[in-house]
Design a protein around this motif. Structure first.
Motif, short mmCIF file in Angstrom:
data_model
loop_
_atom_site.label_atom_id
_atom_site.label_comp_id
_atom_site.label_asym_id
_atom_site.label_seq_id
_atom_site.Cartn_x
_atom_site.Cartn_y
_atom_site.Cartn_z
N GLU A 45 0.47 -1.03 0.01
CA GLU A 45 -0.19 0.00 0.49
C GLU A 45 1.09 1.21 0.16
O GLU A 45 1.94 1.49 0.77
CB GLU A 45 -0.84 -0.03 1.32
CG GLU A 45 -1.85 -1.68 1.25
CD GLU A 45 -2.82 -0.77 -0.15
OE1 GLU A 45 -3.23 -0.10 -0.37
OE2 GLU A 45 -3.38 -1.79 -0.73
N ARG A 46 -0.15 2.19 -0.42
CA ARG A 46 0.84 3.54 -0.81
C ARG A 46 1.58 4.29 0.51
O ARG A 46 2.87 4.48 0.38
CB ARG A 46 0.42 4.34 -1.19
CG ARG A 46 0.25 6.38 -1.50
CD ARG A 46 -0.80 7.51 -2.55
NE ARG A 46 -0.81 7.90 -1.00
CZ ARG A 46 -1.36 9.04 -1.56
NH1 ARG A 46 -1.68 9.60 -2.77
NH2 ARG A 46 -1.79 10.05 -0.19
N ASP A 47 0.97 3.93 1.69
CA ASP A 47 1.26 4.77 2.90
C ASP A 47 1.93 3.70 3.20
O ASP A 47 3.05 3.90 5.01
CB ASP A 47 0.26 5.04 3.98
CG ASP A 47 -0.62 6.13 3.32
OD1 ASP A 47 -0.37 6.67 2.31
OD2 ASP A 47 -1.80 6.35 3.46
N ALA A 48 2.37 2.26 3.41
CA ALA A 48 3.59 1.02 3.86
C ALA A 48 4.49 1.73 3.82
O ALA A 48 5.48 0.98 4.65
CB ALA A 48 3.03 -0.08 2.96
N ALA B 10 2.69 3.58 -5.14
CA ALA B 10 2.69 2.77 -4.89
C ALA B 10 3.21 1.27 -5.53
O ALA B 10 3.21 1.80 -6.70
CB ALA B 10 1.35 2.03 -4.10
N GLU C 44 3.98 -2.71 -6.94
CA GLU C 44 3.26 -3.92 -7.24
C GLU C 44 4.36 -4.42 -7.50
O GLU C 44 5.39 -3.98 -8.29
CB GLU C 44 1.77 -4.14 -7.79
CG GLU C 44 0.47 -3.00 -7.28
CD GLU C 44 -0.44 -3.58 -7.32
OE1 GLU C 44 -0.54 -4.59 -8.17
OE2 GLU C 44 -1.66 -2.74 -7.23
#
Length: 157
Positions: free
Chosen positions: A111-114, A143, A145
């Motif tokens: 995820e973007r905020d991870a 983010a 993947e």
């Protein structure tokens, strides 16, 4: 003169990019870190200010530093829905906790905020309808993947 900082410039949502990426290709260890690159296969650009496709042939050049930070220097082209070509240069940093980096290594989405994945984006175009982009800086929050990069671009006013 006040020591207080003025408020920061506003960020205006500009577009979202979903870019298909090939596997990382390593050139090996250099004195500055591991030099590598990621071919960009194409993708979609959609948002309130910019819509189109990522042209195949772009490249994300990277340096994986000894502290685990990846320095990013991506260079690609957007073909807008009206056929204009826009050069994109995006430079920044990506890093995360060991757990998050292990997720990425396994090909799992993150995820973007991870993680910290930020770039500063500049544009270049000769298309008359898009000349305003030659005067714009954008901030991208990303983010990652396994075979896709997602970027949310915000125009810095």
């Amino acid at each position: 003169m006040s020591d207080a900082f003025p408020p920061p410039p506003p960020l205006v949502p500009m577009t979202r990019i979903a870019c298909e990426v090939a596997s990382v290709i390593s050139l090996g260890a250099l004195p500055i870190g591991e030099r590598r690159y990621v071919p960009l296969r194409g993708g979609r650009v959609s948002g309130p200010e910019l819509n189109g496709e990522i042209a195949e042939g772009g490249v994300d050049w990277q340096i994986l530093r000894s502290d685990g930070v990846i320095e990013i220097a991506a260079h690609y082209v957007i073909r807008t829905d009206d056929g204009a070509l826009i050069e994109v240069r995006s430079e920044g940093l990506r890093h995360g906790s060991p757990e998050v980096l292990a997720q990425l290594a396994r090909g799992e989405p993150v995820e973007r905020d991870a993680m910290y994945f930020r770039t500063v984006v500049r544009f270049g175009t000769s298309a008359p309808a898009w000349q305003h982009l030659n005067k714009v800086l954008a901030l991208a929050c990303g983010a990652r993947e396994a075979h896709l990069v997602r970027l949310d671009l915000y125009r810095i006013t």
